[in-house]
Design a protein around this motif. Structure first.
Motif, PDB file in Angstrom:
ATOM      1  N   MET A  15       0.819  -1.192   0.000  1.00  0.00           N
ATOM      2  CA  MET A  15       0.000   0.000   0.000  1.00  0.00           C
ATOM      3  C   MET A  15       0.865   1.259   0.000  1.00  0.00           C
ATOM      4  SD  MET A  15      -3.146  -1.301   2.518  1.00  0.00           S
ATOM      5  CE  MET A  15      -2.729  -0.122   3.703  1.00  0.00           C
ATOM      6  N   ILE A  16       1.985   1.199   0.724  1.00  0.00           N
ATOM      7  CA  ILE A  16       2.865   2.370   0.789  1.00  0.00           C
ATOM      8  C   ILE A  16       3.492   2.628  -0.580  1.00  0.00           C
ATOM      9  CG2 ILE A  16       4.998   3.290   1.795  1.00  0.00           C
ATOM     10  CD1 ILE A  16       4.231   1.721   4.368  1.00  0.00           C
ATOM     11  N   GLY A  17       4.008   1.577  -1.220  1.00  0.00           N
ATOM     12  CA  GLY A  17       4.639   1.726  -2.526  1.00  0.00           C
ATOM     13  C   GLY A  17       3.680   2.251  -3.577  1.00  0.00           C
ATOM     14  N   VAL A  18       2.473   1.724  -3.599  1.00  0.00           N
ATOM     15  CA  VAL A  18       1.471   2.181  -4.562  1.00  0.00           C
ATOM     16  C   VAL A  18       1.056   3.621  -4.249  1.00  0.00           C
ATOM     17  CG1 VAL A  18      -0.880   1.787  -5.405  1.00  0.00           C
ATOM     18  CG2 VAL A  18       0.666  -0.138  -5.078  1.00  0.00           C
ATOM     19  N   SER A  19       0.936   3.949  -2.985  1.00  0.00           N
ATOM     20  CA  SER A  19       0.568   5.318  -2.605  1.00  0.00           C
ATOM     21  C   SER A  19       1.636   6.321  -3.030  1.00  0.00           C
ATOM     22  CB  SER A  19       0.348   5.406  -1.092  1.00  0.00           C
ATOM     23  OG  SER A  19      -0.748   4.605  -0.711  1.00  0.00           O
ATOM     24  N   ILE A  20       2.893   5.958  -2.866  1.00  0.00           N
ATOM     25  CA  ILE A  20       3.976   6.842  -3.313  1.00  0.00           C
ATOM     26  C   ILE A  20       3.906   6.999  -4.830  1.00  0.00           C
ATOM     27  CG2 ILE A  20       6.485   7.074  -3.550  1.00  0.00           C
ATOM     28  CD1 ILE A  20       6.699   5.756  -0.766  1.00  0.00           C
ATOM     29  N   GLY A  21       3.668   5.906  -5.546  1.00  0.00           N
ATOM     30  CA  GLY A  21       3.529   5.978  -7.001  1.00  0.00           C
ATOM     31  C   GLY A  21       2.374   6.862  -7.415  1.00  0.00           C
ATOM     32  N   TYR A  22       1.257   6.753  -6.725  1.00  0.00           N
ATOM     33  CA  TYR A  22       0.087   7.587  -7.015  1.00  0.00           C
ATOM     34  C   TYR A  22       0.402   9.059  -6.772  1.00  0.00           C
ATOM     35  CZ  TYR A  22      -4.580   9.572  -6.793  1.00  0.00           C
ATOM     36  OH  TYR A  22      -5.683  10.359  -6.993  1.00  0.00           O
ATOM     37  N   TYR A  23       1.043   9.335  -5.633  1.00  0.00           N
ATOM     38  CA  TYR A  23       1.429  10.713  -5.312  1.00  0.00           C
ATOM     39  C   TYR A  23       2.323  11.282  -6.412  1.00  0.00           C
ATOM     40  CZ  TYR A  23       4.367  14.396  -3.433  1.00  0.00           C
ATOM     41  OH  TYR A  23       5.070  15.560  -3.279  1.00  0.00           O
ATOM     42  N   MET A  24       3.319  10.506  -6.823  1.00  0.00           N
ATOM     43  CA  MET A  24       4.242  11.009  -7.846  1.00  0.00           C
ATOM     44  C   MET A  24       3.526  11.272  -9.166  1.00  0.00           C
ATOM     45  SD  MET A  24       7.854   8.974  -7.232  1.00  0.00           S
ATOM     46  CE  MET A  24       7.194   7.458  -7.865  1.00  0.00           C
ATOM     47  N   SER A  25       2.622  10.379  -9.541  1.00  0.00           N
ATOM     48  CA  SER A  25       1.951  10.560 -10.829  1.00  0.00           C
ATOM     49  C   SER A  25       0.963  11.722 -10.818  1.00  0.00           C
ATOM     50  CB  SER A  25       1.249   9.269 -11.263  1.00  0.00           C
ATOM     51  OG  SER A  25       0.150   8.996 -10.437  1.00  0.00           O
ATOM     52  N   THR A  26       0.315  11.967  -9.693  1.00  0.00           N
ATOM     53  CA  THR A  26      -0.647  13.073  -9.649  1.00  0.00           C
ATOM     54  C   THR A  26       0.023  14.423  -9.443  1.00  0.00           C
ATOM     55  OG1 THR A  26      -1.046  12.702  -7.294  1.00  0.00           O
ATOM     56  CG2 THR A  26      -2.560  11.631  -8.860  1.00  0.00           C
ATOM     57  N   SER A  27       1.175  14.422  -8.775  1.00  0.00           N
ATOM     58  CA  SER A  27       1.871  15.696  -8.515  1.00  0.00           C
ATOM     59  C   SER A  27       2.955  15.981  -9.563  1.00  0.00           C
ATOM     60  CB  SER A  27       2.528  15.655  -7.129  1.00  0.00           C
ATOM     61  OG  SER A  27       3.576  14.708  -7.111  1.00  0.00           O
TER      62      SER A  27
ATOM     63  N   ASN B   6       8.134  -1.572  -3.666  1.00  0.00           N
ATOM     64  CA  ASN B   6       7.327  -2.501  -4.457  1.00  0.00           C
ATOM     65  C   ASN B   6       8.070  -3.793  -4.776  1.00  0.00           C
ATOM     66  OD1 ASN B   6       4.880  -1.098  -4.589  1.00  0.00           O
ATOM     67  ND2 ASN B   6       5.620   0.189  -6.215  1.00  0.00           N
ATOM     68  N   LEU B   7       9.350  -3.709  -5.090  1.00  0.00           N
ATOM     69  CA  LEU B   7      10.089  -4.917  -5.456  1.00  0.00           C
ATOM     70  C   LEU B   7      10.524  -5.736  -4.245  1.00  0.00           C
ATOM     71  CD1 LEU B   7      12.214  -3.725  -8.501  1.00  0.00           C
ATOM     72  CD2 LEU B   7      10.206  -5.210  -8.489  1.00  0.00           C
TER      73      LEU B   7
END
Length: 115
Positions: free
Chosen positions: A1-13, A26-27
């Motif tokens: 959840m943390i890895g996906v949340s960081i990815g989401y944050y990066m893509s939206t910002s 994630n890996l």
């Protein structure tokens, strides 16, 4: 959840400075541990070995230490802070040793007839 949340944050910002943390979480935290868990489910005798417990603790202490240190380094841009460099180095070393312990456990304790 943390890895996906960081990815989401990066893509939206559109700020990609945490890519290293996102990828490692994630890996090492998701993909690698999922595969390791599947191997332990398929071959439960491996889980009973002391090596499995050593791997568990090395991986689960090392990964958060490495990721928190890397997160702070990347967020602050301070890549030379001694405590953070030590945190990433120690955490990374613990994970590396843990992965080698896991591989050793598999190679030494998984019998051909069980595979």
């Amino acid at each position: 959840m943390i890895g996906v949340s960081i990815g989401y944050y990066m893509s939206t910002s559109h700020q990609y400075n945490l890519t290293g943390v996102h990828v490692h979480i994630n890996l090492l935290g998701w993909t690698a541990l999922t595969l390791i868990g599947l191997i332990y489910v398929l071959f439960p005798e491996l889980e009973k070995k002391a090596l499995a417990k050593i791997h568990f603790w090395l991986h689960n202490i090392g990964l958060p230490l490495m990721m928190i240190s890397l997160f702070v380094m990347l967020q602050t841009g301070n890549m030379t802070s001694t405590p953070l460099v030590i945190g990433t180095a120690v955490g990374g070393t613990l994970v590396l040793i843990g992965v080698f312990v896991f591989a050793f456990n598999v190679l030494v304790n998984l019998k051909k007839s069980e595979a």
